[in-house]
Design a protein around this motif. Structure first.
Motif, PDB file in Angstrom:
ATOM      1  N   LYS A 102     -13.957  10.186  -6.946  1.00 52.63           N
ATOM      2  CA  LYS A 102     -14.413   8.524  -6.923  1.00 52.63           C
ATOM      3  C   LYS A 102     -13.145   8.045  -7.140  1.00 52.63           C
ATOM      4  O   LYS A 102     -12.240   8.194  -7.980  1.00 52.63           O
ATOM      5  N   ASP A 103     -12.786   7.139  -6.192  1.00 54.91           N
ATOM      6  CA  ASP A 103     -11.644   6.223  -6.611  1.00 54.91           C
ATOM      7  C   ASP A 103     -11.689   5.429  -7.765  1.00 54.91           C
ATOM      8  O   ASP A 103     -12.867   5.265  -8.400  1.00 54.91           O
ATOM      9  N   PRO A 123      -0.227   0.146  -4.297  1.00 53.18           N
ATOM     10  CA  PRO A 123      -1.419   0.909  -4.767  1.00 53.18           C
ATOM     11  C   PRO A 123      -2.015   1.761  -3.791  1.00 53.18           C
ATOM     12  O   PRO A 123      -1.763   1.402  -2.530  1.00 53.18           O
ATOM     13  N   GLY A 124      -2.734   2.760  -4.130  1.00 50.41           N
ATOM     14  CA  GLY A 124      -3.496   3.615  -3.252  1.00 50.41           C
ATOM     15  C   GLY A 124      -4.918   3.218  -3.348  1.00 50.41           C
ATOM     16  O   GLY A 124      -5.185   1.830  -3.277  1.00 50.41           O
ATOM     17  N   SER A 184      -1.739   7.631 -10.254  1.00 52.37           N
ATOM     18  CA  SER A 184      -0.980   9.010 -10.146  1.00 52.37           C
ATOM     19  C   SER A 184      -1.109   9.699  -8.784  1.00 52.37           C
ATOM     20  O   SER A 184      -0.101  10.084  -8.373  1.00 52.37           O
ATOM     21  N   ALA A 185      -2.294   9.441  -8.288  1.00 56.90           N
ATOM     22  CA  ALA A 185      -2.126  10.207  -6.945  1.00 56.90           C
ATOM     23  C   ALA A 185      -1.382   9.625  -6.015  1.00 56.90           C
ATOM     24  O   ALA A 185      -1.034  10.086  -5.021  1.00 56.90           O
ATOM     25  N   SER A 186      -1.229   8.394  -6.130  1.00 55.71           N
ATOM     26  CA  SER A 186      -0.629   7.472  -5.027  1.00 55.71           C
ATOM     27  C   SER A 186       0.795   7.840  -5.176  1.00 55.71           C
ATOM     28  O   SER A 186       1.597   8.136  -4.415  1.00 55.71           O
ATOM     29  N   TYR A 187       1.418   8.151  -6.525  1.00 50.49           N
ATOM     30  CA  TYR A 187       2.810   8.513  -6.579  1.00 50.49           C
ATOM     31  C   TYR A 187       3.057   9.895  -6.113  1.00 50.49           C
ATOM     32  O   TYR A 187       4.022   9.987  -5.386  1.00 50.49           O
ATOM     33  N   ASP A 188       2.102  10.612  -6.336  1.00 48.03           N
ATOM     34  CA  ASP A 188       2.337  12.296  -5.651  1.00 48.03           C
ATOM     35  C   ASP A 188       2.334  11.882  -4.222  1.00 48.03           C
ATOM     36  O   ASP A 188       3.026  12.803  -3.627  1.00 48.03           O
ATOM     37  N   GLN A 189       1.318  11.124  -3.594  1.00 44.29           N
ATOM     38  CA  GLN A 189       1.161  11.137  -2.098  1.00 44.29           C
ATOM     39  C   GLN A 189       2.517  10.592  -1.509  1.00 44.29           C
ATOM     40  O   GLN A 189       2.863  10.980  -0.710  1.00 44.29           O
ATOM     41  N   SER A 211       0.948  -1.189  -0.038  1.00 42.50           N
ATOM     42  CA  SER A 211      -0.082   0.116   0.056  1.00 42.50           C
ATOM     43  C   SER A 211       0.968   1.179  -0.132  1.00 42.50           C
ATOM     44  O   SER A 211       1.839   1.164   0.487  1.00 42.50           O
ATOM     45  N   THR A 212       0.330   2.217  -0.481  1.00 45.94           N
ATOM     46  CA  THR A 212       1.268   3.434  -0.258  1.00 45.94           C
ATOM     47  C   THR A 212       0.972   4.007   1.087  1.00 45.94           C
ATOM     48  O   THR A 212       2.040   4.859   1.429  1.00 45.94           O
ATOM     49  N   GLY A 213       0.076   3.133   1.925  1.00 49.01           N
ATOM     50  CA  GLY A 213       0.316   3.859   3.412  1.00 49.01           C
ATOM     51  C   GLY A 213       1.485   3.014   4.131  1.00 49.01           C
ATOM     52  O   GLY A 213       1.592   3.074   5.245  1.00 49.01           O
ATOM     53  N   SER A 214       2.390   2.343   3.494  1.00 46.45           N
ATOM     54  CA  SER A 214       3.278   1.578   3.987  1.00 46.45           C
ATOM     55  C   SER A 214       4.474   2.463   4.597  1.00 46.45           C
ATOM     56  O   SER A 214       5.376   2.013   5.222  1.00 46.45           O
TER      57      SER A 214
END
Length: 274
Positions: free
Chosen positions: A218-219, A181-182, A246-251, A138-141
């Motif tokens: 929306k996801d 993934p986000g 894309s949003a995940s990459y920026d995050q 996850s991007t949250g890792s």
């Protein structure tokens, strides 16, 4: 690897990202073994794909069952080329609120389930001298965040373990990738979520989080992530980590930049330690 003969093994295959991964692999002409606690939702795909999709129930928290399931998959199609550790769940709640039962059950799926999968498939891939293990993280890792602290903790542990495994098996021709993934339009935040008993002292923080997370765009569809996965497993030299979205990459980039900046602000104090 002859991609026309490619065989996949996907955990958490019934819904969300897992099902999208299965559908993408089948659409590419590959054969798939899909497992989940409940494989009923895959019945339509089994009927549609005439022997190219084999499914059976598997609980990844049961180490012996994971080993037996991987052996069964190899016996079914003769080999494994792409293994996707996708089984996972969400635990929503403040760290103080999490019970011991919730913590252990959550990590049994999100961390230990992935560990058992890696241990079970590596001997087969090593003997083949090929294969690609993809662990869905996850991007949250990259760090903890309010209300999803244990989810992030499990994914962080998964990342560290998987990166070590990648170093250990690459000399045998086995590739390992951490997929980050986000948020996607799946059932993770509904049927895949367990919540703590809310403590009223955190009500203001929960209100802030509701405002932060509510009313956004929306996801995206999990099909988009599945397309990225297909491209990933076709690469002759795949990355050890891949952010999806894309949003995940920026995050993730913002998180890393913030961490580097914070380290820099306290560099003098850090260096006093020797």
């Amino acid at each position: 690897m002859n991609v026309e003969d490619r065989v996949w093994f996907v955990t958490g295959a019934s819904r969300g990202l897992g099902r999208a991964f299965v559908e993408a692999a089948l659409s590419a002409g590959d054969r798939v073994v899909g497992v989940a606690r409940d494989v009923g939702p895959l019945a339509d795909l089994v009927a549609e794909h005439d022997g190219n999709l084999v499914v059976f129930p598997l609980d990844v928290t049961d180490r012996a069952a994971v080993f037996a399931g991987v052996d069964r998959a190899v016996e079914t199609f003769g080999r494994l080329d792409v293994v996707v550790g996708n089984a996972g769940s969400m635990l929503f709640g403040m760290v103080e609120e999490i019970t011991e039962e919730q913590a252990r059950a959550h990590l049994d799926v999100n961390f230990f389930g992935a560990l058992w999968l890696g241990q079970a498939v590596v001997p087969h891939l090593r003997r083949q001298g090929s294969g690609h293990l993809v662990q869905v993280s996850s991007t949250g890792s990259g760090g903890g965040f309010s209300a999803v602290g244990l989810y992030a903790a499990g994914k962080s542990a998964l990342d560290a373990m998987t990166e070590a495994l990648a170093m250990e098996v690459e000399r045998f021709g086995v590739r390992v990738t951490i997929l980050q993934p986000g948020s996607y339009d799946t059932e993770l935040f509904t049927t895949g979520t367990t919540a703590t008993e809310p403590d009223e002292v955190y009500a203001p923080l929960r209100a802030e989080l509701d405002e932060l997370w509510g009313g956004g765009a929306k996801d995206p569809s999990p099909e988009l992530a599945a397309r990225v996965l297909l491209e990933l497993v076709d690469l002759p030299d795949p990355p050890r980590r891949l952010i999806v979205g894309s949003a995940s990459y920026d995050q993730v980039r913002e998180q890393l930049q913030h961490r580097v900046a914070e380290y820099g602000r306290w560099e003098d104090l850090s260096r006093r330690g020797g």
